[in-house]
Motif scaffolding. Structure first.
Motif, PDB file in Angstrom:
ATOM      1  N   THR A 112      86.546  48.950  69.063  1.00 30.76           N
ATOM      2  CA  THR A 112      86.100  48.726  70.430  1.00 30.76           C
ATOM      3  C   THR A 112      86.403  49.956  71.269  1.00 30.76           C
ATOM      4  OG1 THR A 112      86.279  47.202  72.313  1.00 30.76           O
ATOM      5  CG2 THR A 112      88.296  47.649  71.078  1.00 30.76           C
ATOM      6  N   SER A 113      86.069  49.881  72.549  1.00 30.05           N
ATOM      7  CA  SER A 113      86.346  50.989  73.453  1.00 30.05           C
ATOM      8  C   SER A 113      86.743  50.502  74.836  1.00 30.05           C
ATOM      9  CB  SER A 113      85.112  51.904  73.580  1.00 30.05           C
ATOM     10  OG  SER A 113      84.004  51.168  74.077  1.00 30.05           O
ATOM     11  N   GLY A 144      85.064  42.533  66.627  1.00 28.64           N
ATOM     12  CA  GLY A 144      85.694  43.000  67.860  1.00 28.64           C
ATOM     13  C   GLY A 144      86.855  43.935  67.683  1.00 28.64           C
ATOM     14  N   SER A 200      87.032  55.440  71.605  1.00 25.68           N
ATOM     15  CA  SER A 200      87.094  54.223  70.795  1.00 25.68           C
ATOM     16  C   SER A 200      88.402  54.138  70.022  1.00 25.68           C
ATOM     17  CB  SER A 200      85.912  54.173  69.819  1.00 25.68           C
ATOM     18  OG  SER A 200      84.683  54.126  70.516  1.00 25.68           O
TER      19      SER A 200
END
Length: 614
Positions: A61-62, A58, A73
């Protein structure tokens, strides 16, 4: 839920201080060889998934409430509010023979921790076995800031670049990274340091020549802009903001730039609203450059600040303008439809608009009409020391007058607005422009155009010397107040929207004879994270509270400040502050300092109570 305690992400410029750095160990290096300048971090913007990074689940991410520094991102370490460790690493090979190597990355830290002395949560940055820096919850400030390290001692080595975030069991701290790069070169001259605090490029002069079709909704022609590097840091590129590309479907955009000269254009970024132009050679301090390009504008349907309502076109933010670079780097914030993202320095514009003679073309600046080819008119609008340029085109009904002080006021109405309403708005404008001038300083732009359409979903919108509005006297008084608060006294509208909206709403109250008595008493915060000084990133995520807090609570805070320091002191404070920032840029910190200097009362608790940070 993960990161449920997240503080609002804000992209305003801020200074992050490293909690500590360590001296690099000096490894043995391979024998010198010819160096090819290169950048050795792969996928440093995290736009290509996780490879070749090794990361905790995780981390790359974005979404989730944070924003990227560029692209979409980023790497997000910690932010859980519980005992947790996140890691991010990549093995890098620095070529032998390169005398200079510099690691840089952009870091944003936010925290729910309240301590000003205890580092509960930490991010450690290491290259090989050497610790480059340690950051903690004590370094939390608003915004991304570039961190940079000389790592030339690692030439010829293969070493791991690692980021380790360790969070305790209490409140959350988030460490957000983006645009990691390690540049190596062999010239012996280190790359330039991050940009200094000077806002650049400056002294911009825009020359625009456009011709419209029969409808006034489609324009083609040419734009050029000259500029100067005001900063001691060399200027190797500039960015153009093509704001109205938000209204298209990227990459099919309503604003098109082609045939660029004076630099090399990159691909559009930030949702097609930013265009990087690499200059032929870096500009030193005081040196000037220019770029030019063919420009196409296609106004979409809809009664918007960039839109078309039947036969009437409204063309705000359509001209590409230069972005600002300062101590936090380039300001490339996204477009917001909830408020404004616009941030530019005062510049000069000469805009020539060739259009059918049956269309009136109100515009920023002072306009002169001359005959064009058969059935056409050429409107030449000249504006000095303005931050943007806007115009409209259509078969408007026009009435004109002058304020008691001599400012020319023009009111343009779409069909359906009666003459009595137009005349009432003309009287409002004549009164408002002088009321604001008496408080903050004489209106410098000669004339002002008010364009009326009751179909505007957004109410009103301000541009230098040009406003869009409904038939509403309070709204028009507000939009004209923006000629001072945003127009003359500039600000970063994305990161500090209160500096124009709250100040303008306060000025509107004063112009309409409203005292604001007791308005602060009705304040009720939605959450501990809610502050008058939050950025548009926060308000876009909490849009139902934007008007209430930024406009309402913001102006009430200024009324409350007046009640605290006295009418005379407040009047002098705002007049002198406007004069000191005339054609410049205001920041929250500067206003707070000016307010404190205006009174012997310690305002520390006032700022805390009113949630005015900065």
């Amino acid at each position: 839920m993960r990161r449920k305690f997240l503080l609002p992400f804000v992209t305003a410029a801020a200074l992050l201080l490293a909690a500590g750095t360590a001296t690099l160990a000096t490894p043995s290096v391979a024998s010198a060889a010819d160096c090819t300048s290169t950048q050795v971090v792969a996928n440093g913007g995290f736009e290509s998934g996780s490879s070749p990074w090794s990361a905790s689940n995780g981390v790359i991410t974005s979404g989730g409430g944070q924003n990227a520094h560029s692209g979409s991102s980023f790497a997000w370490l910690d932010g859980y509010g519980s005992s947790h460790t996140d890691t991010l690493s990549q093995t890098l090979t620095l070529p032998a023979g390169c005398s200079t190597a510099r690691l840089a990355f952009w870091l944003h830290v936010d925290t729910a921790e309240t301590s000003t002395s205890v580092a509960y949560d930490k991010l450690t940055v290491e290259l090989g076995t050497s610790t480059l820096a340690t950051y903690s919850n004590l370094d939390a400030k608003s915004g991304y800031v570039q961190q940079s390290f000389d790592v030339s001692a690692f030439a010829g080595q293969s070493v791991a670049l690692s980021f380790t975030g360790v969070e305790d069991s209490g409140l959350q701290t988030s460490f957000v990274l983006d645009d990691v790069a390690l540049d190596v070169s062999g010239g012996g001259t280190p790359p330039p340091p991050p940009a200094d605090a000077t806002r650049t490029p400056s002294s911009a002069a825009y020359t625009v020549n456009l011709s419209s079709d029969a409808s006034g909704a489609n324009w083609t022609g040419h734009e050029s802009v000259s500029f100067t590097n005001a900063s001691a840091t060399p200027l190797s590129e500039v960015y153009l903001r093509l704001w109205d590309n938000y209204h298209g479907s990227c990459p099919s955009t309503p604003i098109t730039v082609t045939g660029l000269t004076g630099g090399t254009a990159s691909a559009l970024s930030v949702g097609c609203t930013a265009l990087k132009v690499t200059l032929p050679a870096p500009l030193g301090q005081g040196q000037s450059g220019s770029i030019g390009f063919s420009l196409g504008i296609s106004v979409p349907s809809g009664a918007d600040r960039f839109g078309r309502d039947g036969a009437f076109s409204f063309i705000g933010n359509a001209l590409p303008v230069l972005a600002i670079r300062d101590a936090s780097g380039w300001h490339l914030d996204p477009y917001t439809n909830n408020g404004e993202s616009f941030y530019s320095l005062a510049s000069d514009f000469k805009v020539t608009l060739d259009h059918p003679s049956n269309l009136l073309v109100p515009a920023t600046g002072t306009s002169v009409d001359t005959p064009g080819s058969a059935g056409r008119t050429v409107t030449t609008a000249t504006a000095g020391k303005v931050r943007d340029f806007a115009w409209a085109a259509g078969p408007f009904t026009e009435i004109s007058g002058s304020s008691p002080s001599g400012v020319k006021v023009n009111v343009y109405s779409v069909s359906g607005i009666g003459s009595s309403d137009a005349q009432s708005m003309l009287s409002t404008a004549e009164s408002a422009i002088d009321a604001h001038a008496q408080r903050f300083g004489a209106y410098p732009y000669g004339e002002v155009d008010a364009v009326l359409d009751n179909n505007f979903w957004f109410g009103g919108m301000e541009y230098p010397g040009f406003v869009l509005d409904l038939v509403n006297s309070t709204a028009l008084t507000h939009e004209l107040g923006h000629q001072w608060w945003y127009g003359i006294v500039g600000d970063d509208e994305y990161n500090s929207p209160w500096l124009d909206e709250a100040f303008t709403d306060y000025a509107t109250d004063l112009a309409l004879g409203k005292t604001g008595s007791g308005c602060w008493n009705s304040v009720s915060w939605a959450s501990p994270n809610e502050k008058i000084t939050n950025s548009m990133a926060y308000w876009d995520a909490n849009s139902s509270r934007y008007s209430t807090v930024v406009y309402g609570y913001g102006k009430c805070a200024l009324h409350d400040l007046r009640n605290l320091i006295g009418d005379g002191a407040m009047t002098k404070l705002l007049h002198d502050y406007a004069q000191a920032h005339w054609y410049g840029v205001s920041t929250t910190a500067e206003f707070k300092a000016a307010a404190q200097a205006a009174t012997s009362t310690d305002l520390s608790s006032f700022w805390t109570q009113h949630r005015i940070d900065g």
